[in-house]
Scaffold this motif. Structure first.
Motif, short mmCIF file in Angstrom:
data_model
loop_
_atom_site.label_atom_id
_atom_site.label_comp_id
_atom_site.label_asym_id
_atom_site.label_seq_id
_atom_site.Cartn_x
_atom_site.Cartn_y
_atom_site.Cartn_z
N VAL A 233 56.64 58.99 53.70
CA VAL A 233 55.34 59.52 53.29
C VAL A 233 55.50 60.30 52.00
O VAL A 233 56.57 60.81 51.68
CB VAL A 233 54.72 60.44 54.37
N ARG A 234 54.42 60.38 51.27
CA ARG A 234 54.32 61.29 50.14
C ARG A 234 52.98 61.98 50.22
O ARG A 234 52.06 61.51 50.89
CB ARG A 234 54.47 60.54 48.81
N ARG A 235 52.89 63.09 49.53
CA ARG A 235 51.67 63.90 49.60
C ARG A 235 51.10 64.10 48.21
O ARG A 235 51.80 64.58 47.31
CB ARG A 235 51.95 65.25 50.25
N GLU A 236 49.86 63.71 48.06
CA GLU A 236 49.14 63.96 46.81
C GLU A 236 48.42 65.29 46.93
O GLU A 236 47.54 65.46 47.77
CB GLU A 236 48.12 62.84 46.56
N VAL B 230 55.33 59.37 59.03
CA VAL B 230 54.94 58.01 58.65
C VAL B 230 54.55 57.20 59.88
O VAL B 230 53.69 56.30 59.79
CB VAL B 230 56.06 57.32 57.85
N GLU C 145 50.20 59.93 52.42
CA GLU C 145 50.05 58.47 52.41
C GLU C 145 51.41 57.82 52.58
O GLU C 145 52.45 58.45 52.37
CB GLU C 145 49.40 58.00 51.10
N VAL C 146 51.38 56.57 53.00
CA VAL C 146 52.62 55.81 53.17
C VAL C 146 53.25 55.56 51.81
O VAL C 146 52.57 55.19 50.85
CB VAL C 146 52.36 54.48 53.89
N ASP C 147 54.56 55.77 51.74
CA ASP C 147 55.30 55.59 50.49
C ASP C 147 56.45 54.63 50.76
O ASP C 147 57.38 54.95 51.50
CB ASP C 147 55.84 56.94 50.00
N ALA C 148 56.36 53.43 50.18
CA ALA C 148 57.41 52.43 50.36
C ALA C 148 58.14 52.24 49.02
O ALA C 148 57.52 51.92 48.00
CB ALA C 148 56.81 51.10 50.80
N HIS C 149 59.44 52.51 49.05
CA HIS C 149 60.23 52.31 47.84
C HIS C 149 61.68 52.08 48.22
O HIS C 149 62.16 52.60 49.23
CB HIS C 149 60.13 53.52 46.91
N VAL D 142 60.57 53.18 54.01
CA VAL D 142 59.18 53.61 54.15
C VAL D 142 59.16 55.06 54.60
O VAL D 142 59.86 55.45 55.55
CB VAL D 142 58.44 52.73 55.18
#
Length: 206
Positions: free
Chosen positions: A202-205, A172, A192-196, A200
């Protein structure tokens, strides 16, 4: 100023195995290496990549092959150096020309940019008797070596140089703080950055 960029070409970045397969780790590590080389060049020095095996590099640097352990490979070059020598690790994807210029200009017989967890991410060596020791907590080892040879030490405190990309959680930082080849590689690979939940990552599509 001589600038060395060590690069472990065989099976790089094994600690990223939970996020990237072997071919991806090799490709991503090459992207980070190219970013580091570009940053050094834009700081005013053409570096030498010291690689454990032959690599093709789409960046402005000479490449020499040296398959010995890192400390031995660097120390032989320090022993024969006729001018100050810097060592900048190849996974410092956040490094910029500005921060590297500051590092190279910093005063002291030995300038140390520590990494997280006790490592050493970059060094500038001006003392003829100083030698590196990259095993274990190398930051503390380098302070001890400098003390033993009577070298003055300056710690270079930099978020960009303290952040080496070793673990999946580090990815990230590349997405947040860079705009180079490594970031492009991650985006092209679907990261992509994944904020939850206030955190913060990353997640991958796929």
């Amino acid at each position: 100023m001589i600038v060395l960029v060590p690069y472990a070409a065989a099976r790089p970045k094994t600690r990223l195995a939970d996020a990237l397969d072997p071919a991806e780790r090799e490709s991503f590590s090459r992207a980070m290496l190219a970013d580091v080389v570009d940053a050094v060049v834009d700081a005013g020095v053409e570096p030498t990549v010291v690689a454990t095996e032959s690599v093709e590099l789409d960046a402005r640097a000479s490449v020499v092959v040296d398959d010995r352990p890192l400390s031995r490979a660097v120390n032989d070059r320090l022993a024969g150096a006729e001018e100050p020598t810097a060592v900048v690790m190849s996974d410092l994807a956040l490094a910029t020309p500005r921060v590297l210029s500051r590092l190279l200009d910093a005063g002291g017989d030995v300038v140390v940019a520590p990494g997280r967890g006790g490592g050493t991410n970059a060094l500038v060596v001006r003392h003829p008797a100083f030698r590196v020791d990259y095993h274990g907590t190398s930051y503390l080892d380098h302070l001890r070596v400098a003390r033993d040879v009577g070298a003055s030490v300056r710690e270079f405190d930099s978020m960009r140089l303290s952040t080496d990309i070793d673990e999946p959680a580090d990815l990230v930082e590349v997405l947040l703080h860079t705009d180079g080849r490594a970031r492009d590689w991650l985006l092209d690979a679907g990261f992509e950055v994944d904020a939850h939940d206030g955190r913060v990552g990353v997640r991958r599509e796929r």
